[in-house]
Design an enzyme around this catalytic site. Structure first.
Site, mmCIF file in Angstrom:
data_model
loop_
_atom_site.group_PDB
_atom_site.id
_atom_site.type_symbol
_atom_site.label_atom_id
_atom_site.label_comp_id
_atom_site.label_asym_id
_atom_site.label_seq_id
_atom_site.Cartn_x
_atom_site.Cartn_y
_atom_site.Cartn_z
ATOM 1 N N CYS A 95 6.472 -41.059 -32.330
ATOM 2 C CA CYS A 95 6.153 -41.222 -33.870
ATOM 3 C C CYS A 95 6.327 -42.553 -34.290
ATOM 4 O O CYS A 95 5.492 -43.643 -34.166
ATOM 5 C CB CYS A 95 7.171 -40.219 -34.615
ATOM 6 N N HIS A 197 8.884 -34.698 -32.083
ATOM 7 C CA HIS A 197 10.306 -34.748 -31.933
ATOM 8 C C HIS A 197 10.713 -33.684 -31.458
ATOM 9 O O HIS A 197 9.790 -32.819 -31.167
ATOM 10 C CB HIS A 197 10.890 -35.019 -33.467
HETATM 11 N N1 GLN Z 1 7.807 -43.615 -40.994
HETATM 12 C C1 GLN Z 1 6.695 -43.306 -40.054
HETATM 13 C C2 GLN Z 1 5.999 -42.157 -40.738
HETATM 14 O O1 GLN Z 1 6.282 -41.662 -41.767
HETATM 15 C C3 GLN Z 1 7.179 -42.608 -38.829
HETATM 16 C C4 GLN Z 1 8.171 -41.279 -39.009
HETATM 17 C C5 GLN Z 1 8.743 -40.823 -37.710
HETATM 18 O O2 GLN Z 1 9.262 -41.417 -36.695
HETATM 19 N N2 GLN Z 1 9.154 -39.355 -37.881
HETATM 20 O O3 GLN Z 1 4.835 -41.832 -40.492
#
Ligand code: GLN
Length: 255
Positions: A95, A197
């Site tokens: 992510c 995740h």
């Molecule tokens: N901040 C990034 C987004 O909102 C990644 C979020 C994350 O790592 N879950 O897309």
């Protein structure tokens, strides 16, 4: 005894939804096969040694946390990280850790931040978050192993891949990179990026072993062929239960 050197990049900053579980999975699945493991926690200001690591892991992070590491990942470690990627070191980036390898991340409030540009991809945030359970059909040669992975996604960013970057897989249920093109993640050389995740690897043991074998083949060449099987009863029960529930729900919805 074979050894794997695993770098955990920004462990205290990029670690959403227990992404550190991926490090635990890689470590334990190696130790269970008699492979020794050294974990190198690398934070802002620490040196990154591209020739040392066999696997590099980066977890997810909020926009704010991505800004915290921005200076360090672009200006301090950037060239060394790109060197490792080009040298086929195995990377798993989740992510936010995925997004920062790309050319830029434009947050949902319009702030555009240039990131590493190590892989030809870019991310544009929107107000509505892409959040929920997700199942992906991997676009990898898994040699008869399970080609599906399950996880959880929650991102504002919509990621788009350049022409030479392959997706990690096809979305079977969930949003994926941008909720439009039906693809999820990115693969470039031995760098594997995903929005999943969970943490991802504990309940997707075949993908964990895929990454370990890629690293061991690179390090030991012909001396290494494949990992021997271990008792994955619990891991496969978790994997199959989640996937069957999510895909059954899909079949139900499609009726
Ligand atoms: N901040 C990034 C987004 O909102 C990644 C979020 C994350 O790592 N879950 O897309």
């Amino acid at each position: 005894m074979p050894t794997l050197e695993i770098c955990h990049l920004y462990p205290d900053i990029l670690n959403l939804y227990g992404d550190r579980g991926n490090i635990i999975s890689l470590k334990m699945r190696s130790l269970w096969r008699g492979i020794d493991v050294n974990i190198h926690n690398v934070s802002p200001g620490d040196a990154f040694y591209p020739e040392l690591y066999d696997i590099v892991f980066m977890g997810g992070g909020q926009d704010y946390e991505q800004q915290i590491i921005h200076e360090d990942i672009v200006k301090v470690k950037g060239e060394a990280i790109k060197e490792a990627i080009e040298n086929n070191t195995v990377f798993l980036c989740i992510c936010g850790g995925f997004q920062v390898l790309g050319k830029y991340y434009k947050s949902s409030d319009g702030k555009e931040t240039e990131f590493l540009g190590a892989i030809d991809l870019w991310t544009i945030g929107e107000k509505k978050r892409l959040a929920g359970n997700i199942v992906v059909e991997l676009n990898l040669e898994m040699h008869g192993k399970d080609t599906r992975v399950a996880g959880f996604e929650n991102h504002a960013g919509r990621t788009y891949l350049g022409k030479d970057v392959k997706p990690l897989g096809k979305v079977l249920t969930g949003y994926g990179n941008n909720g439009i093109d039906g693809f999820e993640g990115a693969v470039y050389k031995n760098t594997y990026c995903t929005y999943l995740h969970g943490s991802l690897l504990p309940k997707n043991p075949d993908f964990a072993d895929y990454l370990l074998e890629a690293a061991l083949k690179k390090k030991y060449g012909g001396e290494f062929s494949k990992l021997f099987e271990i008792d994955d009863t619990l891991e496969k029960l978790a994997h199959d239960t989640v996937i069957n529930r999510l895909l059954k729900g899909l079949k139900h919805k499609n009726k």
